[in-house]
Design a protein around this motif. Structure first.
Motif, PDB file in Angstrom:
ATOM      1  N   UNK A  91      -4.691  -1.168   8.247  1.00  0.00           N
ATOM      2  CA  UNK A  91      -5.518   0.017   7.988  1.00  0.00           C
ATOM      3  C   UNK A  91      -5.881   0.741   9.277  1.00  0.00           C
ATOM      4  N   UNK A  92      -5.970   0.000  10.374  1.00  0.00           N
ATOM      5  CA  UNK A  92      -6.243   0.603  11.675  1.00  0.00           C
ATOM      6  C   UNK A  92      -5.006   1.338  12.175  1.00  0.00           C
ATOM      7  N   UNK A  93      -3.860   0.661  12.157  1.00  0.00           N
ATOM      8  CA  UNK A  93      -2.619   1.280  12.617  1.00  0.00           C
ATOM      9  C   UNK A  93      -2.257   2.530  11.849  1.00  0.00           C
ATOM     10  N   UNK A  94      -2.582   2.547  10.558  1.00  0.00           N
ATOM     11  CA  UNK A  94      -2.240   3.707   9.733  1.00  0.00           C
ATOM     12  C   UNK A  94      -3.067   4.944  10.049  1.00  0.00           C
ATOM     13  N   UNK A  95      -4.139   4.782  10.811  1.00  0.00           N
ATOM     14  CA  UNK A  95      -4.992   5.930  11.136  1.00  0.00           C
ATOM     15  C   UNK A  95      -4.518   6.719  12.347  1.00  0.00           C
ATOM     16  N   UNK A  96      -3.669   6.130  13.174  1.00  0.00           N
ATOM     17  CA  UNK A  96      -3.370   6.736  14.465  1.00  0.00           C
ATOM     18  C   UNK A  96      -2.630   8.071  14.352  1.00  0.00           C
ATOM     19  N   UNK A  97      -1.645   8.164  13.470  1.00  0.00           N
ATOM     20  CA  UNK A  97      -0.910   9.419  13.330  1.00  0.00           C
ATOM     21  C   UNK A  97      -1.832  10.547  12.876  1.00  0.00           C
ATOM     22  N   UNK A  98      -2.763  10.230  11.981  1.00  0.00           N
ATOM     23  CA  UNK A  98      -3.701  11.249  11.500  1.00  0.00           C
ATOM     24  C   UNK A  98      -4.624  11.696  12.624  1.00  0.00           C
ATOM     25  N   UNK A  99      -5.106  10.751  13.419  1.00  0.00           N
ATOM     26  CA  UNK A  99      -5.992  11.108  14.531  1.00  0.00           C
ATOM     27  C   UNK A  99      -5.245  11.928  15.582  1.00  0.00           C
ATOM     28  N   UNK A 100      -3.984  11.602  15.824  1.00  0.00           N
ATOM     29  CA  UNK A 100      -3.188  12.399  16.761  1.00  0.00           C
ATOM     30  C   UNK A 100      -3.006  13.820  16.234  1.00  0.00           C
ATOM     31  N   UNK A 101      -2.790  13.960  14.926  1.00  0.00           N
ATOM     32  CA  UNK A 101      -2.655  15.287  14.320  1.00  0.00           C
ATOM     33  C   UNK A 101      -3.959  16.083  14.469  1.00  0.00           C
ATOM     34  N   UNK A 102      -5.089  15.388  14.379  1.00  0.00           N
ATOM     35  CA  UNK A 102      -6.369  16.063  14.545  1.00  0.00           C
ATOM     36  C   UNK A 102      -6.565  16.547  15.976  1.00  0.00           C
TER      37      UNK A 102
END
Length: 370
Positions: A91-102
């Protein structure tokens, strides 16, 4: 565990990568036991998954606004993207792409160490059991704060599991992860449910990196405290109060002491739902202990890697405290501190492999006054 970043030489953070996991644990046991008296009784080491265990990420942000890189920076300052690192909980790893997009959406420029310009230094992300997240943006200044606020609804729509979002200001050009000022933009605390207890984690509060092993550590300490059955107990360097909260009982007075005001606020929030006389104090652990007229019967200490230091170890030696439970992430400083309190004899110990793939560990030791 195999890692393309390690074997290609891009990241060498996991110094034991490639070694069989059983061999890693065996070597840690050997090195730790060599530092403690031979008379200590050792319980079997506690281990967990060798990958997918990290509940927090401290990502250096490099690259550009259009293409941010989240991971580490090599010696030349070039970013190495570690969004696919196998150590992180899914669940942590899956957040990184979204945070980079932000980062791209909000136009937050990654900080360039060599040029000393840019804004975003780190992304600090923590996941709770169940998948809720805390994301902290460590910035050089408030230059991009309005844009982060403006676009925050988009981030919350993309990552609805975000319970807390904040900005930390670190204006200094030095290797310090975060600064003293925190601006909370969304939520208040991340709830870490551990052993049936809700531990509330606010920004700038410390929590162990490995939730499963942290839960086992709390259980072990709670078992030893239950055996000793003290009427009064102190938890020094208590963080968000994990040990104190696990040891609370209707007929027990428990005081937790921690220098971080944010951690103490977290602990007080958690304590509200528990029985017994629970008190949490924001203070330096050594100075606070030295001011007390009488000592508790049992003291738990969980210092940083540098250990308790000579002052607190000396105070414990002379205090009359009957039982000490010492949780350490560095057996070298543990052994040094033990030399300063010869009247407190190590009786039992247990290694907990909090950090697979690295030489690091947690070791907890039960001391009784001779």
């Amino acid at each position: 565990m195999d890692c393309v970043h390690y074997f290609s030489g891009r990241c060498r953070s996991c110094a034991l990568m490639g070694q069989p996991y059983a061999a890693q644990v065996s070597e840690k046991e050997r090195s730790v036991r060599a530092l403690l008296p031979a008379s200590v009784t050792w319980a079997p080491s506690i281990t967990g998954p060798e990958h997918g265990f990290r509940n927090k990420a401290k990502m250096v942000v490099t690259g550009t606004v259009a293409a941010p890189v989240l991971g580490i920076a090599d010696r030349a300052g070039v970013g190495v993207d570690l969004r696919d690192c196998g150590l992180y909980e899914p669940d942590l790893g899956n957040s990184f792409d979204v945070l980079a997009r932000f980062v791209t959406l909000a136009g937050v420029t990654p900080y360039d160490v060599g040029e000393r310009r840019g804004e975003l230094k780190y992304l600090l992300v923590t996941v709770a059991p169940g998948g809720a997240l805390m994301a902290r943006f460590v910035l050089r200044s408030t230059e991009s704060l309005l844009r982060i606020r403006k676009h925050l609804p988009a981030l919350l729509a993309w990552l609805p599991q975000l319970a807390v979002v904040s900005v930390n200001l670190q204006p200094e050009h030095k290797a310090v992860l975060e600064g003293p000022e925190e601006i909370v933009l969304h939520g208040e605390s991340l709830t870490m449910r551990v052993n049936g207890l809700d531990l509330h984690l606010r920004p700038q509060s410390f929590f162990q990196t490995n939730t499963e092993i942290a839960a086992a550590l709390y259980r072990q300490v709670a078992d030893w405290v239950a055996e000793a059955a003290p009427n009064r107990m102190w938890d020094l360097y208590c963080g968000v109060g994990g040990f104190a909260l696990h040891c609370a009982a209707p007929d027990r007075e428990v005081v937790g002491v921690e220098v971080s005001a944010e951690a103490i606020a977290s602990a007080r929030l958690s304590a509200a739902a528990l029985p017994g006389a629970l008190e949490f104090v924001a203070a330096d652990a050594t100075a606070w202990a030295q001011r007390q007229v009488t000592a508790a019967e049992l003291v738990v200490v969980n210092p940083p890697r540098r250990g308790t230091g000579t002052e607190l170890a000396g105070w414990l030696e002379c205090s009359g405290v009957e039982t000490v439970v010492y949780s350490s992430c560095n057996a070298t400083t543990l052994a040094r501190d033990l030399e300063q309190m010869p009247s407190l004899v190590p009786m039992r110990a247990r290694l907990l492999d909090m950090f697979p793939q690295t030489p690091h560990y947690e070791v907890v030791t039960l001391l009784r006054r001779r």
